[in-house]
Design a protein around this motif. Structure first.
Motif, short mmCIF file in Angstrom:
data_model
loop_
_atom_site.label_atom_id
_atom_site.label_comp_id
_atom_site.label_asym_id
_atom_site.label_seq_id
_atom_site.Cartn_x
_atom_site.Cartn_y
_atom_site.Cartn_z
N THR A 10 -32.81 4.68 31.63
CA THR A 10 -32.75 3.23 31.85
C THR A 10 -31.35 2.65 31.77
O THR A 10 -31.18 1.43 31.75
N ARG A 11 -30.34 3.49 31.72
CA ARG A 11 -28.96 3.00 31.62
C ARG A 11 -28.28 3.03 32.98
O ARG A 11 -28.70 3.74 33.88
N GLU A 12 -27.21 2.27 33.12
CA GLU A 12 -26.50 2.17 34.40
C GLU A 12 -25.01 2.32 34.17
O GLU A 12 -24.55 2.57 33.05
N HIS A 33 -16.32 8.34 39.80
CA HIS A 33 -17.24 7.43 40.47
C HIS A 33 -18.49 7.25 39.61
O HIS A 33 -19.16 8.23 39.27
N LEU A 34 -18.80 6.00 39.28
CA LEU A 34 -19.97 5.69 38.46
C LEU A 34 -21.15 5.44 39.38
O LEU A 34 -21.14 4.49 40.17
N VAL A 35 -22.15 6.28 39.29
CA VAL A 35 -23.27 6.24 40.24
C VAL A 35 -24.56 5.95 39.48
O VAL A 35 -24.87 6.61 38.48
N ASP A 36 -25.30 4.95 39.96
CA ASP A 36 -26.55 4.55 39.31
C ASP A 36 -27.73 5.36 39.83
O ASP A 36 -27.82 5.65 41.04
N LEU A 37 -28.64 5.70 38.94
CA LEU A 37 -29.89 6.31 39.35
C LEU A 37 -30.79 5.25 39.98
O LEU A 37 -30.67 4.06 39.68
N PRO A 38 -31.70 5.65 40.88
CA PRO A 38 -32.61 4.67 41.48
C PRO A 38 -33.42 3.94 40.42
O PRO A 38 -33.89 4.55 39.47
N GLY A 39 -33.53 2.63 40.59
CA GLY A 39 -34.24 1.80 39.62
C GLY A 39 -33.35 1.20 38.56
O GLY A 39 -33.81 0.43 37.71
N THR A 40 -32.04 1.53 38.61
CA THR A 40 -31.09 1.00 37.62
C THR A 40 -29.85 0.48 38.33
O THR A 40 -29.57 0.83 39.49
N GLY A 41 -29.07 -0.34 37.62
CA GLY A 41 -27.80 -0.82 38.14
C GLY A 41 -27.93 -1.54 39.47
O GLY A 41 -28.78 -2.41 39.64
N VAL A 42 -27.10 -1.14 40.42
CA VAL A 42 -27.14 -1.78 41.74
C VAL A 42 -28.45 -1.48 42.47
O VAL A 42 -28.77 -2.15 43.45
N HIS A 43 -29.20 -0.50 42.00
CA HIS A 43 -30.47 -0.14 42.62
C HIS A 43 -31.66 -0.61 41.77
O HIS A 43 -32.76 -0.05 41.87
N PHE A 44 -31.48 -1.64 40.93
CA PHE A 44 -32.52 -1.99 39.98
C PHE A 44 -33.79 -2.50 40.65
O PHE A 44 -34.87 -2.46 40.06
N ASN A 45 -33.69 -2.94 41.90
CA ASN A 45 -34.89 -3.40 42.62
C ASN A 45 -35.62 -2.26 43.33
O ASN A 45 -36.71 -2.47 43.86
N ASP A 46 -35.02 -1.07 43.34
CA ASP A 46 -35.62 0.06 44.05
C ASP A 46 -36.60 0.81 43.14
O ASP A 46 -36.38 0.89 41.92
N GLN A 149 -20.10 -7.36 20.01
CA GLN A 149 -19.65 -7.53 21.40
C GLN A 149 -20.34 -6.53 22.32
O GLN A 149 -20.74 -6.88 23.44
N THR A 150 -20.51 -5.27 21.87
CA THR A 150 -21.20 -4.27 22.67
C THR A 150 -22.66 -4.63 22.86
O THR A 150 -23.22 -4.50 23.97
N VAL A 151 -23.32 -5.10 21.79
CA VAL A 151 -24.72 -5.51 21.90
C VAL A 151 -24.85 -6.65 22.90
O VAL A 151 -25.75 -6.64 23.77
N LYS A 152 -23.96 -7.62 22.82
CA LYS A 152 -24.00 -8.75 23.76
C LYS A 152 -23.78 -8.27 25.19
O LYS A 152 -24.42 -8.77 26.12
N HIS A 153 -22.88 -7.31 25.36
CA HIS A 153 -22.61 -6.78 26.70
C HIS A 153 -23.84 -6.08 27.26
O HIS A 153 -24.20 -6.30 28.43
N TRP A 154 -24.50 -5.26 26.45
CA TRP A 154 -25.70 -4.57 26.92
C TRP A 154 -26.83 -5.55 27.22
O TRP A 154 -27.59 -5.37 28.17
#
Length: 244
Positions: A10-12, A33-46, A149-154
């Motif tokens: 569930t992380r991106e 290169h930081l790559v998101d798994l499907p369903g997360t990050g830039v692909h969260f709608n997939d 700060q990390t908690v707020k970022h997440w």
């Protein structure tokens, strides 16, 4: 050299924190290169595919614009995707493989997910209070103190690109059923594990070492999220191993 970085359950890409910058500083001239798994990050709608193999193919398609060959660094389920990719790669497609706190069906089920972690993770992923949930995920996956700060970022990440419970559950099932093929994909890979991991037992990395004679390094105190707990330790291990 082009590195593909794959995060865990569930992380991106934003959850890597300062780690990618530290890598770039430590290895000038190499590209990360930081790559998101499907369903997360830039692909969260997939939708998330139901197997590691299917997730791997989606990831592979998403990096088609990046020139190969690739080096892969994967954490947890991201490591499963990286290993599966290496095992099904074209000749010369994968140069280096770094797996962090990952597991497979080569290990016992109670090592792949420690019994105390299962119910806690399911409760966490189903919680609606996002700030408290992200704080609890950090407390479970990290052994070093985590800043507010990390908690707020997440929390901000989850507000902007929410990962659905369905995606989380599908990822869990895909990880639980992941079974690599028996053949060793590369002569050597770097296995990094945390002895203090409260989610995955470090013996899961030991199983890869014993089966394929790969290089294993174990951190004595870090938690599951080793890149957050001690990124410089990872970099030192990579610097020692890469010139092989």
């Amino acid at each position: 050299m082009h590195w593909i970085l794959l995060r865990g359950l569930t992380r991106e890409q934003s959850h890597w924190g300062k780690f990618p910058r530290l890598l770039a500083d430590a290895f000038p001239g190499q590209h990360f290169h930081l790559v998101d798994l499907p369903g997360t990050g830039v692909h969260f709608n997939d939708p998330c595919p139901e197997s590691i193999a299917a997730i791997r193919e989606r990831v592979r398609l998403s990096v088609g614009h990046i020139p190969g060959p690739y080096s892969l660094l994967g954490l947890s389920i991201g490591g499963m995707v990286a290993l599966d990719w290496a095992q099904h790669a074209l000749p010369g497609e994968i140069q280096n493989l770094v797996l962090i706190n990952t597991s497979s069906a080569f290990s016992r089920p109670w090592h792949r997910m420690k019994p105390r972690a299962w119910p806690r993770i399911v409760r966490l992923l189903s919680r609606r209070e996002l700030f408290d949930r992200e704080a609890d995920i950090l407390r479970l996956s990290c052994n070093r103190p985590v800043s507010l700060q990390t908690v707020k970022h997440w929390y901000s990440i989850q507000r902007q690109r929410p990962v659905s419970f369905r995606t989380a559950w599908t990822q869990l099932k895909a990880a639980a059923t992941f079974r690599p093929v028996p053949d060793r994909p590369l002569p050597d890979a770097l296995l990094l594990a945390s002895e203090g991991d409260r989610i995955v037992h470090w013996q899961c990395s030991k199983a890869f070492e014993q089966r394929w004679q790969w290089t294993l390094k174990v951190h004595p105190s870090a938690g599951h999220d080793l890149p957050l707990d001690d990124p410089q330790w990872i970099i030192r291990q990579m610097k020692s191993w890469l010139p092989r």
